[in-house]
Design a protein around this motif. Structure first.
Motif, short mmCIF file in Angstrom:
data_model
loop_
_atom_site.label_atom_id
_atom_site.label_comp_id
_atom_site.label_asym_id
_atom_site.label_seq_id
_atom_site.Cartn_x
_atom_site.Cartn_y
_atom_site.Cartn_z
N LEU B 114 0.83 -1.20 0.00
CA LEU B 114 0.00 0.00 0.00
C LEU B 114 0.87 1.26 0.00
CD1 LEU B 114 -3.08 -0.10 0.13
CD2 LEU B 114 -2.95 0.38 2.56
N LEU B 115 1.93 1.23 0.82
CA LEU B 115 2.83 2.38 0.90
C LEU B 115 3.53 2.62 -0.43
CD1 LEU B 115 4.46 1.86 4.42
CD2 LEU B 115 2.76 3.55 3.80
N VAL B 116 4.00 1.53 -1.04
CA VAL B 116 4.69 1.66 -2.31
C VAL B 116 3.74 2.19 -3.38
CG1 VAL B 116 5.84 0.36 -4.16
CG2 VAL B 116 6.46 -0.04 -1.78
N LEU B 118 1.09 4.09 -2.95
CA LEU B 118 0.86 5.52 -2.69
C LEU B 118 2.05 6.35 -3.16
CD1 LEU B 118 -0.60 5.95 0.93
CD2 LEU B 118 -1.70 6.58 -1.20
N ALA B 119 3.25 5.88 -2.82
CA ALA B 119 4.47 6.63 -3.16
C ALA B 119 4.68 6.65 -4.67
CB ALA B 119 5.67 6.02 -2.45
N GLU B 120 4.41 5.53 -5.34
CA GLU B 120 4.58 5.48 -6.79
C GLU B 120 3.56 6.37 -7.49
OE1 GLU B 120 4.43 1.38 -7.90
OE2 GLU B 120 6.58 1.09 -7.55
N VAL B 122 2.34 9.18 -6.48
CA VAL B 122 2.83 10.56 -6.40
C VAL B 122 3.93 10.78 -7.42
CG1 VAL B 122 4.24 12.12 -5.00
CG2 VAL B 122 2.29 10.96 -4.01
N GLU B 123 4.81 9.80 -7.44
CA GLU B 123 6.01 9.94 -8.27
C GLU B 123 5.62 9.90 -9.75
OE1 GLU B 123 8.98 7.97 -10.48
OE2 GLU B 123 8.11 6.57 -9.01
N GLY B 126 3.55 12.94 -10.74
CA GLY B 126 4.38 14.13 -10.71
C GLY B 126 3.81 15.27 -9.88
N HIS B 127 2.84 14.94 -9.01
CA HIS B 127 2.36 15.99 -8.10
C HIS B 127 2.27 15.44 -6.69
CE1 HIS B 127 -1.57 14.20 -9.43
NE2 HIS B 127 -1.66 14.11 -8.13
N SER B 128 2.35 16.34 -5.75
CA SER B 128 2.24 15.95 -4.35
C SER B 128 0.88 16.38 -3.85
CB SER B 128 3.34 16.60 -3.53
OG SER B 128 3.03 17.98 -3.37
N THR B 129 0.59 16.10 -2.59
CA THR B 129 -0.71 16.46 -2.01
C THR B 129 -0.78 17.94 -1.64
OG1 THR B 129 0.14 15.80 0.14
CG2 THR B 129 -1.21 14.21 -1.07
N GLU B 130 0.33 18.63 -1.76
CA GLU B 130 0.30 20.06 -1.41
C GLU B 130 -0.28 20.88 -2.54
OE1 GLU B 130 3.64 21.57 1.37
OE2 GLU B 130 4.53 20.38 -0.21
#
Lengths: 130, 130
Positions: B114-116, B118-120, B122-123, B126-130
Protein backbone atom coordinates in the motif's frame (compact mmCIF):
# COMPACT_ATOMS: atom_id res chain seq x y z
CA UNK A 1 18.01 7.58 -7.61
CA UNK A 2 14.60 7.70 -5.88
CA UNK A 3 14.20 7.39 -2.13
CA UNK A 4 11.14 6.75 0.01
CA UNK A 5 11.01 8.29 3.48
CA UNK A 6 8.26 6.82 5.65
CA UNK A 7 7.41 9.68 8.03
CA UNK A 8 6.07 8.29 11.32
CA UNK A 9 5.08 10.02 14.54
CA UNK A 10 7.72 8.41 16.73
CA UNK A 11 7.14 6.82 20.12
CA UNK A 12 8.76 6.53 23.54
CA UNK A 13 8.46 2.77 22.96
CA UNK A 14 11.51 1.60 21.03
CA UNK A 15 9.51 -1.38 19.75
CA UNK A 16 7.03 0.92 17.97
CA UNK A 17 9.82 2.82 16.22
CA UNK A 18 11.50 -0.48 15.33
CA UNK A 19 8.26 -1.65 13.70
CA UNK A 20 8.47 1.28 11.27
CA UNK A 21 12.16 0.68 10.61
CA UNK A 22 11.49 -3.03 9.95
CA UNK A 23 8.63 -2.12 7.62
CA UNK A 24 11.04 0.07 5.63
CA UNK A 25 13.54 -2.77 5.46
CA UNK A 26 10.77 -5.07 4.21
CA UNK A 27 9.76 -2.60 1.50
CA UNK A 28 13.38 -2.24 0.42
CA UNK A 29 13.81 -6.02 0.30
CA UNK A 30 10.53 -6.63 -1.57
CA UNK A 31 11.07 -3.87 -4.08
CA UNK A 32 14.86 -4.19 -4.35
CA UNK A 33 16.26 -1.35 -6.42
CA UNK A 34 13.29 -1.66 -8.75
CA UNK A 35 11.55 1.47 -7.59
CA UNK A 36 13.24 3.05 -4.58
CA UNK A 37 16.99 2.79 -4.08
CA UNK A 38 16.64 3.81 -0.43
CA UNK A 39 13.67 3.25 1.88
CA UNK A 40 14.00 4.66 5.38
CA UNK A 41 12.01 5.92 8.35
CA UNK A 42 11.95 9.49 9.65
CA UNK A 43 10.25 10.51 12.91
CA UNK A 44 8.36 13.68 13.71
CA UNK A 45 9.26 13.46 17.39
CA UNK A 46 10.64 11.20 20.13
CA UNK A 47 12.90 9.14 17.84
CA UNK A 48 15.75 9.43 15.38
CA UNK A 49 16.34 10.15 12.57
CA UNK A 50 14.06 13.18 12.38
CA UNK A 51 12.32 13.81 9.05
CA UNK A 52 14.92 16.42 7.94
CA UNK A 53 17.74 14.09 9.04
CA UNK A 54 16.11 11.24 7.07
CA UNK A 55 15.83 13.41 3.95
CA UNK A 56 19.49 14.48 4.37
CA UNK A 57 20.52 10.84 4.64
CA UNK A 58 18.59 9.88 1.48
CA UNK A 59 20.36 12.69 -0.41
CA UNK A 60 23.74 11.70 1.07
CA UNK A 61 23.11 8.15 -0.24
CA UNK A 62 22.58 9.57 -3.72
CA UNK A 63 18.86 10.32 -4.01
CA UNK A 64 17.84 13.09 -6.37
CA UNK A 65 14.14 12.37 -5.73
CA UNK A 66 12.70 11.84 -2.25
CA UNK A 67 9.06 10.88 -1.67
CA UNK A 68 7.97 11.59 1.92
CA UNK A 69 4.99 9.44 2.93
CA UNK A 70 3.17 10.20 6.21
CA UNK A 71 2.69 6.92 8.10
CA UNK A 72 -0.49 8.13 9.81
CA UNK A 73 -4.09 6.91 9.82
CA UNK A 74 -5.84 10.26 10.08
CA UNK A 75 -5.30 13.74 8.76
CA UNK A 76 -4.58 15.62 11.96
CA UNK A 77 -2.23 18.54 12.49
CA UNK A 78 0.85 16.36 12.02
CA UNK A 79 -0.25 15.36 8.52
CA UNK A 80 -1.75 18.69 7.46
CA UNK A 81 0.82 21.07 8.97
CA UNK A 82 3.88 19.61 10.67
CA UNK A 83 5.10 17.19 7.99
CA UNK A 84 4.43 19.62 5.08
CA UNK A 85 6.44 22.24 7.02
CA UNK A 86 9.39 19.82 7.37
CA UNK A 87 9.17 19.01 3.65
CA UNK A 88 9.09 22.70 2.76
CA UNK A 89 12.20 23.37 4.84
CA UNK A 90 14.00 20.46 3.18
CA UNK A 91 13.05 21.82 -0.28
CA UNK A 92 14.54 25.19 0.61
CA UNK A 93 17.73 23.53 1.86
CA UNK A 94 18.00 21.26 -1.21
CA UNK A 95 16.61 23.16 -4.21
CA UNK A 96 18.12 20.70 -6.71
CA UNK A 97 16.46 17.64 -5.18
CA UNK A 98 12.83 16.79 -5.97
CA UNK A 99 11.13 16.33 -2.58
CA UNK A 100 7.50 15.25 -2.88
CA UNK A 101 4.84 14.67 -0.27
CA UNK A 102 2.69 11.57 -0.76
CA UNK A 103 -0.83 11.18 0.66
CA UNK A 104 -0.94 9.78 4.22
CA UNK A 105 -1.47 6.04 4.64
CA UNK A 106 -5.02 6.30 6.02
CA UNK A 107 -6.18 7.99 2.80
CA UNK A 108 -5.19 5.03 0.61
CA UNK A 109 -8.25 3.43 -1.02
CA UNK A 110 -6.67 0.02 -0.39
CA UNK A 111 -6.98 0.34 3.40
CA UNK A 112 -10.55 -0.97 3.35
CA UNK A 113 -9.48 -4.06 1.39
CA UNK A 114 -6.63 -4.67 3.85
CA UNK A 115 -8.99 -4.50 6.84
CA UNK A 116 -11.44 -6.93 5.26
CA UNK A 117 -8.62 -9.36 4.40
CA UNK A 118 -7.32 -9.23 7.99
CA UNK A 119 -10.81 -9.71 9.42
CA UNK A 120 -11.65 -12.54 7.02
CA UNK A 121 -8.36 -14.26 7.85
CA UNK A 122 -9.32 -14.41 11.51
CA UNK A 123 -12.83 -15.51 10.77
CA UNK A 124 -11.74 -18.24 8.32
CA UNK A 125 -8.89 -19.55 10.43
CA UNK A 126 -11.22 -19.61 13.39
CA UNK A 127 -8.63 -18.20 15.75
CA UNK A 128 -7.88 -14.80 17.12
CA UNK A 129 -4.54 -13.22 17.98
CA UNK A 130 -5.07 -14.01 21.65
CA UNK B 1 -24.71 -12.66 10.80
CA UNK B 2 -21.08 -11.51 11.01
CA UNK B 3 -20.09 -8.02 12.09
CA UNK B 4 -16.80 -6.14 11.82
CA UNK B 5 -15.95 -3.62 14.52
CA UNK B 6 -13.05 -1.35 13.56
CA UNK B 7 -11.52 -0.41 16.92
CA UNK B 8 -9.81 2.97 16.70
CA UNK B 9 -8.12 5.11 19.33
CA UNK B 10 -10.53 8.04 19.13
CA UNK B 11 -9.55 11.68 18.88
CA UNK B 12 -10.62 15.09 20.20
CA UNK B 13 -10.83 16.03 16.50
CA UNK B 14 -14.26 15.08 15.20
CA UNK B 15 -12.85 14.89 11.67
CA UNK B 16 -10.46 12.08 12.68
CA UNK B 17 -13.27 10.04 14.20
CA UNK B 18 -15.41 10.72 11.15
CA UNK B 19 -12.64 9.37 8.91
CA UNK B 20 -12.92 6.00 10.68
CA UNK B 21 -16.71 6.04 10.50
CA UNK B 22 -16.58 6.84 6.77
CA UNK B 23 -14.05 4.06 6.22
CA UNK B 24 -16.50 1.63 7.86
CA UNK B 25 -19.30 2.88 5.63
CA UNK B 26 -17.04 2.36 2.60
CA UNK B 27 -16.23 -1.21 3.65
CA UNK B 28 -19.92 -1.94 4.16
CA UNK B 29 -20.75 -0.50 0.75
CA UNK B 30 -17.91 -2.30 -1.06
CA UNK B 31 -18.58 -5.64 0.56
CA UNK B 32 -22.35 -5.34 0.79
CA UNK B 33 -23.78 -8.18 2.84
CA UNK B 34 -21.30 -10.51 1.19
CA UNK B 35 -19.05 -10.90 4.20
CA UNK B 36 -20.03 -8.61 7.05
CA UNK B 37 -23.65 -7.63 7.61
CA UNK B 38 -22.58 -4.78 9.88
CA UNK B 39 -19.36 -2.77 9.76
CA UNK B 40 -18.94 -0.12 12.42
CA UNK B 41 -16.39 1.86 14.38
CA UNK B 42 -15.72 1.63 18.12
CA UNK B 43 -13.41 4.00 20.00
CA UNK B 44 -11.07 3.24 22.88
CA UNK B 45 -11.38 6.77 24.24
CA UNK B 46 -12.52 10.33 23.46
CA UNK B 47 -15.33 9.31 21.07
CA UNK B 48 -18.51 7.27 20.88
CA UNK B 49 -19.48 4.50 20.56
CA UNK B 50 -16.95 2.86 22.87
CA UNK B 51 -15.72 -0.61 21.88
CA UNK B 52 -18.16 -2.39 24.26
CA UNK B 53 -21.00 -0.15 23.01
CA UNK B 54 -20.04 -0.97 19.41
CA UNK B 55 -20.05 -4.71 20.14
CA UNK B 56 -23.45 -4.37 21.88
CA UNK B 57 -24.81 -2.55 18.84
CA UNK B 58 -23.54 -5.25 16.45
CA UNK B 59 -25.28 -7.88 18.57
CA UNK B 60 -28.47 -5.79 18.77
CA UNK B 61 -28.44 -5.64 14.96
CA UNK B 62 -28.35 -9.42 14.83
CA UNK B 63 -24.66 -10.39 14.79
CA UNK B 64 -23.75 -13.76 16.26
CA UNK B 65 -20.09 -13.29 15.23
CA UNK B 66 -18.16 -10.07 15.83
CA UNK B 67 -14.59 -9.55 14.60
CA UNK B 68 -12.86 -6.69 16.44
CA UNK B 69 -10.01 -5.22 14.38
CA UNK B 70 -7.61 -2.73 16.02
CA UNK B 71 -7.17 0.23 13.67
CA UNK B 72 -3.65 0.97 14.91
CA UNK B 73 -0.25 1.07 13.22
CA UNK B 74 1.88 -0.21 16.08
CA UNK B 75 1.50 -2.76 18.82
CA UNK B 76 1.53 -0.52 21.89
CA UNK B 77 -0.38 -0.96 25.12
CA UNK B 78 -3.71 -0.18 23.46
CA UNK B 79 -3.31 -3.08 21.04
CA UNK B 80 -1.66 -5.54 23.41
CA UNK B 81 -3.67 -4.86 26.57
CA UNK B 82 -6.56 -2.39 26.39
CA UNK B 83 -8.45 -3.73 23.37
CA UNK B 84 -8.01 -7.41 24.37
CA UNK B 85 -9.39 -6.49 27.82
CA UNK B 86 -12.48 -4.89 26.22
CA UNK B 87 -12.96 -7.96 24.05
CA UNK B 88 -12.64 -10.26 27.04
CA UNK B 89 -15.28 -8.29 28.96
CA UNK B 90 -17.62 -8.45 25.96
CA UNK B 91 -17.10 -12.24 25.73
CA UNK B 92 -18.07 -12.63 29.38
CA UNK B 93 -21.15 -10.46 28.88
CA UNK B 94 -22.18 -12.34 25.69
CA UNK B 95 -21.11 -15.97 26.04
CA UNK B 96 -23.26 -17.10 23.10
CA UNK B 97 -21.71 -14.64 20.62
CA UNK B 98 -18.37 -15.42 18.95
CA UNK B 99 -16.20 -12.35 19.55
CA UNK B 100 -12.80 -12.58 17.86
CA UNK B 101 -9.83 -10.27 17.90
CA UNK B 102 -8.13 -9.70 14.53
CA UNK B 103 -4.48 -8.62 14.14
CA UNK B 104 -3.94 -4.84 14.21
CA UNK B 105 -3.77 -3.02 10.89
CA UNK B 106 -0.03 -2.25 11.07
CA UNK B 107 0.76 -5.98 11.20
CA UNK B 108 -0.89 -6.67 7.83
CA UNK B 109 1.67 -7.86 5.26
CA UNK B 110 -0.15 -5.74 2.64
CA UNK B 111 0.81 -2.45 4.33
CA UNK B 112 4.16 -2.36 2.53
CA UNK B 113 2.46 -2.79 -0.86
CA UNK B 114 0.00 0.00 0.00
CA UNK B 115 2.83 2.38 0.90
CA UNK B 116 4.69 1.66 -2.31
CA UNK B 117 1.52 2.17 -4.37
CA UNK B 118 0.86 5.52 -2.69
CA UNK B 119 4.47 6.63 -3.16
CA UNK B 120 4.58 5.48 -6.79
CA UNK B 121 1.30 7.28 -7.51
CA UNK B 122 2.83 10.56 -6.40
CA UNK B 123 6.01 9.94 -8.27
CA UNK B 124 4.24 8.91 -11.49
CA UNK B 125 1.63 11.66 -11.42
CA UNK B 126 4.38 14.13 -10.71
CA UNK B 127 2.36 15.99 -8.10
CA UNK B 128 2.24 15.95 -4.35
CA UNK B 129 -0.71 16.46 -2.01
CA UNK B 130 0.30 20.06 -1.41
Amino acid sequence: MKALLVAAHGSRRTASNDEVIKLCERIQKEKGDEEFGVVMAGFLELAQPSIPEGIEECIRLGADQVVVLPYFLSAGRHVSEDIPAEVEKARTAHPHVSIQLAPYLGSAPGVSRLLVDLAEGVEKNGHSTE
